[in-house]
Design a protein around this motif. Structure first.
Motif, short mmCIF file in Angstrom:
data_model
loop_
_atom_site.label_atom_id
_atom_site.label_comp_id
_atom_site.label_asym_id
_atom_site.label_seq_id
_atom_site.Cartn_x
_atom_site.Cartn_y
_atom_site.Cartn_z
N ALA B 100 0.84 -1.20 0.00
CA ALA B 100 0.00 0.00 0.00
C ALA B 100 0.87 1.25 0.00
CB ALA B 100 -0.93 0.00 1.20
N GLY B 101 2.00 1.19 0.72
CA GLY B 101 2.91 2.34 0.73
C GLY B 101 3.43 2.65 -0.66
N TYR B 102 3.84 1.60 -1.36
CA TYR B 102 4.39 1.80 -2.71
C TYR B 102 3.29 2.19 -3.68
CZ TYR B 102 8.77 -0.02 -0.99
OH TYR B 102 9.93 -0.18 -0.29
N ILE B 103 2.13 1.50 -3.58
CA ILE B 103 1.03 1.81 -4.50
C ILE B 103 0.53 3.23 -4.24
CG2 ILE B 103 -1.33 1.18 -5.14
CD1 ILE B 103 -0.55 -1.72 -4.78
N GLY B 104 0.56 3.66 -2.96
CA GLY B 104 0.16 5.03 -2.64
C GLY B 104 0.95 6.05 -3.45
N GLU B 105 2.25 5.82 -3.55
CA GLU B 105 3.09 6.73 -4.34
C GLU B 105 2.74 6.65 -5.82
OE1 GLU B 105 4.13 9.11 -2.53
OE2 GLU B 105 6.13 9.18 -3.39
N ILE B 106 2.46 5.42 -6.29
CA ILE B 106 2.08 5.25 -7.70
C ILE B 106 0.80 6.03 -7.98
CG2 ILE B 106 1.32 3.57 -9.42
CD1 ILE B 106 3.02 1.47 -7.99
N VAL B 107 -0.18 5.90 -7.04
CA VAL B 107 -1.46 6.58 -7.23
C VAL B 107 -1.27 8.09 -7.23
CG1 VAL B 107 -3.72 6.99 -6.19
CG2 VAL B 107 -2.79 4.69 -6.25
N ARG B 108 -0.45 8.57 -6.29
CA ARG B 108 -0.19 10.01 -6.25
C ARG B 108 0.39 10.48 -7.57
NH1 ARG B 108 4.21 13.60 -4.77
NH2 ARG B 108 5.55 11.79 -4.98
N GLY B 109 1.39 9.73 -8.06
CA GLY B 109 2.00 10.08 -9.34
C GLY B 109 0.97 10.10 -10.46
N GLY B 110 0.08 9.09 -10.43
CA GLY B 110 -0.95 9.00 -11.47
C GLY B 110 -1.89 10.19 -11.41
N ILE B 111 -2.31 10.56 -10.19
CA ILE B 111 -3.24 11.69 -10.05
C ILE B 111 -2.58 12.99 -10.48
CG2 ILE B 111 -4.52 13.08 -8.38
CD1 ILE B 111 -5.07 10.53 -6.82
N GLU B 112 -1.32 13.14 -10.05
CA GLU B 112 -0.63 14.39 -10.42
C GLU B 112 -0.32 14.43 -11.90
OE1 GLU B 112 2.64 14.57 -7.73
OE2 GLU B 112 1.44 15.51 -6.15
N GLY B 113 -0.31 13.26 -12.54
CA GLY B 113 -0.03 13.22 -13.97
C GLY B 113 -1.21 13.64 -14.83
N VAL B 114 -2.41 13.70 -14.21
CA VAL B 114 -3.58 14.15 -14.97
C VAL B 114 -3.46 15.65 -15.17
CG1 VAL B 114 -6.08 14.35 -14.94
CG2 VAL B 114 -5.00 12.27 -14.09
N PRO B 115 -3.55 16.13 -16.41
CA PRO B 115 -3.34 17.56 -16.66
C PRO B 115 -4.30 18.42 -15.84
CG PRO B 115 -3.58 16.35 -18.73
CD PRO B 115 -3.85 15.39 -17.63
N SER B 116 -3.80 19.58 -15.39
CA SER B 116 -4.62 20.41 -14.51
C SER B 116 -5.85 20.96 -15.23
CB SER B 116 -3.78 21.56 -13.95
OG SER B 116 -3.25 22.30 -15.03
N GLY B 117 -5.80 20.96 -16.56
CA GLY B 117 -6.96 21.40 -17.33
C GLY B 117 -8.19 20.56 -17.03
N GLN B 118 -7.96 19.29 -16.68
CA GLN B 118 -9.09 18.40 -16.36
C GLN B 118 -9.80 18.86 -15.10
OE1 GLN B 118 -10.02 15.67 -18.22
NE2 GLN B 118 -8.47 16.26 -19.74
N TRP B 119 -8.99 19.28 -14.08
CA TRP B 119 -9.59 19.81 -12.84
C TRP B 119 -10.36 21.08 -13.16
CZ3 TRP B 119 -9.66 17.30 -8.33
CH2 TRP B 119 -8.67 16.33 -8.09
N GLU B 120 -9.72 21.95 -13.94
CA GLU B 120 -10.35 23.24 -14.25
C GLU B 120 -11.66 23.01 -14.99
OE1 GLU B 120 -7.16 25.09 -16.33
OE2 GLU B 120 -5.95 25.20 -14.50
N ALA B 121 -11.64 22.07 -15.96
CA ALA B 121 -12.86 21.77 -16.71
C ALA B 121 -13.96 21.31 -15.76
CB ALA B 121 -12.57 20.70 -17.76
N GLY B 122 -13.56 20.43 -14.81
CA GLY B 122 -14.54 19.93 -13.85
C GLY B 122 -15.13 21.06 -13.03
N ARG B 123 -14.25 21.97 -12.59
CA ARG B 123 -14.71 23.08 -11.76
C ARG B 123 -15.68 23.97 -12.55
NH1 ARG B 123 -10.01 25.00 -9.14
NH2 ARG B 123 -10.11 22.86 -8.39
N VAL B 124 -15.32 24.21 -13.81
CA VAL B 124 -16.17 25.04 -14.66
C VAL B 124 -17.56 24.43 -14.79
CG1 VAL B 124 -16.50 25.82 -17.04
CG2 VAL B 124 -14.28 26.08 -15.95
N LEU B 125 -17.59 23.09 -14.84
CA LEU B 125 -18.88 22.41 -14.97
C LEU B 125 -19.63 22.38 -13.65
CD1 LEU B 125 -17.88 19.45 -17.28
CD2 LEU B 125 -19.30 21.41 -17.86
N GLY B 126 -19.02 22.91 -12.58
CA GLY B 126 -19.70 23.00 -11.29
C GLY B 126 -19.66 21.72 -10.48
N LEU B 127 -18.70 20.83 -10.74
CA LEU B 127 -18.62 19.59 -9.96
C LEU B 127 -17.92 19.85 -8.64
CD1 LEU B 127 -17.55 17.04 -12.72
CD2 LEU B 127 -19.83 17.44 -11.81
#
Lengths: 230, 217
Positions: B100-127
């Motif tokens: 879980a410790g190692y996978i936690g880092e993998i997951v963090r890397g994966g989440i941070e690898g998603v372009p920030s535009g995706q977050w912004e798009a989500g926010r714009v849509l009011g999610l």
């Protein structure tokens, strides 16, 4: 509560001078890690050079060598270290557990280090080789003076990670009766009957890896400096 | 020196049972480790400092201490606190917590690898944050994490050999038992090594096929 804590610490550390046992264990841990790291780097460089040299080359000797190196890395990376140690330990030519550890951990890290070196060499832009060659340097000279210095820099973080992993992996050495830190903690536990020795061992490993990571960061910063000056 | 496999070959069925236990324990550890790892990875990027620090601390300790020490702590150490776990439970819990410790880092890397535009798009849509994470970011992150989690499975197959120290009869332990009967150490562990090699090779080949199938391109 406080009293039991002090009690168990006294039992795990002070009685019969047990703290010396942790230090003895730590010494073996560090010794195995250092020797294995040295062996690993030598093997890693040799194997990586063979693999890189064989790339795109039609020379049958190089191809055979490459195949051999490929088999080495596949077998080492595809089997558990415990089993590798047990195989070495069962060989009549190996005098004791510590020798088996040196060879076993060395061979093991050699396989991982060779992959690190190979990817480091390949990460250097191909234009660098072309530039060197067009300046009239031989392939070997370009490799030595242009590619490798850059590769070493790329490789350093991964190499350090490998060493840190190695320090932790030495805990397996207890399996073949080498009294490194974890084994020592286990020995002490068989007298104290509680988990304090393991907590102490874990704390020592944690401090060790913490210091190594700090060192790693410092060296990386030093290397980054020359990048900025350019 | 001559090698004699004649004593070891008749005992191959034992190796088979050990192999099954190895596969079971590593698969279970991967499952539990992944579930916990996803939570830790998410905690690692939450906009809430204490959660982030807690997850960082967990990852730091797990990755900074040997797996074997962690297993020993759970199996030999915890009974002093009144927590008595069977060897099998200790082993699977230990390996799961570790991965879980190692996978936690993998997951963090994966989440941070998603372009920030995706977050912004989500926010714009009011999610809400939760909805953005669940419906936009995580699905994309999971896809890019799969190869790394697959590698973690290969690592777990190999690390499960440590469970033999807790007397769990997985492949390495079976090897120890066969050796103690036949005294043919070398032959026994060569076979054990070969079985691990087959396991890890087949797993990585299957992973490569899956990656090709699921690749975005």
């Amino acid at each position: 509560m406080m009293e039991t804590l002090i009690n168990s610490l006294t039992r795990a550390l002070l009685r019969d001078d047990r703290w010396k046992m942790y230090l003895q264990g730590l010494e073996l841990t560090l010794m195995i890690a250092a020797v294995a790291c040295a062996i690993g780097i030598v093997i890693g460089i040799l194997v990586a050079s063979a693999k890189v040299a064989a790339q795109g080359s039609g020379n049958p000797v190089l191809r055979a060598l490459n195949l051999l190196c490929e088999a080495y890395t596949t077998v080492i990376r595809g089997t558990p270290l415990v089993v590798q140690l047990l195989i070495l330990y069962s060989l009549a030519a190996i005098p004791n557990g510590l020798t088996a550890c040196f060879i076993g951990f060395g061979l093991n890290s050699g396989a991982y280090v060779s992959e690190i070196f190979r990817s480091g060499i390949q990460s250097v832009d191909i234009g660098q080789m072309e530039a060197g060659r067009s300046l009239g340097l031989s392939r070997g000279a370009t490799m030595r003076f242009i590619i490798l210095p850059q590769a070493v820099k790329n490789v350093l973080p991964a190499l350090f990670n490998e060493f840190i992993a190695l320090v932790k992996e030495t805990s397996i050495a207890g399996y073949i009766a080498v009294n490194e830190l974890t084994k020592m903690a286990n020995n002490i536990k068989s007298r104290t009957y509680d988990f304090t020795p393991f907590l102490l061992a874990a704390a020592i490993y944690l401090i060790l890896t913490f210091m190594l990571t700090r060192l790693q960061k410092r060296i990386e910063r030093r290397f980054a400096k020359s990048d900025k000056d350019r | 020196m001559g090698f004699d496999f004649s004593l070891v070959i008749p005992r191959l069925p034992f190796f088979w049972t050990g192999t099954i236990v190895t596969i079971e324990t590593s698969a279970l550890s991967l499952l539990f480790g992944s579930i916990l790892g996803v939570f830790i990875g998410i905690m690692r990027v939450l906009p809430f400092k204490p959660a982030r620090s807690l997850a960082a601390c967990y990852i730091y300790v797990i990755r900074g201490t040997p797996t074997l020490t962690q297993l020993f702590f759970i199996y030999f150490g915890l009974p002093a606190l009144g927590v008595n776990l069977s060897a099998m439970a200790s082993g699977i819990i230990g390996l799961s917590l570790n991965s879980a410790g190692y996978i936690g880092e993998i997951v963090r890397g994966g989440i941070e690898g998603v372009p920030s535009g995706q977050w912004e798009a989500g926010r714009v849509l009011g999610l809400s944050y939760q909805k953005m994470m669940r419906f936009i970011v995580l699905p994309q992150a999971l896809r890019s994490m799969l190869p790394a989690i697959g590698n973690e499975f290969v690592t777990l197959i190999k690390e499960s050999s440590l469970l033999s120290t807790l007397a769990i009869t997985e492949l390495t332990m079976v090897g120890q038992q066969v050796r103690s009967v036949t005294y043919a150490s070398f032959e026994t562990f060569i076979i054990v090594g070969a079985i691990y090699l087959i396991l890890t090779t087949v797993t990585s080949m299957a992973l490569r096929l899956l990656e090709k199938k699921w690749s975005v391109m």
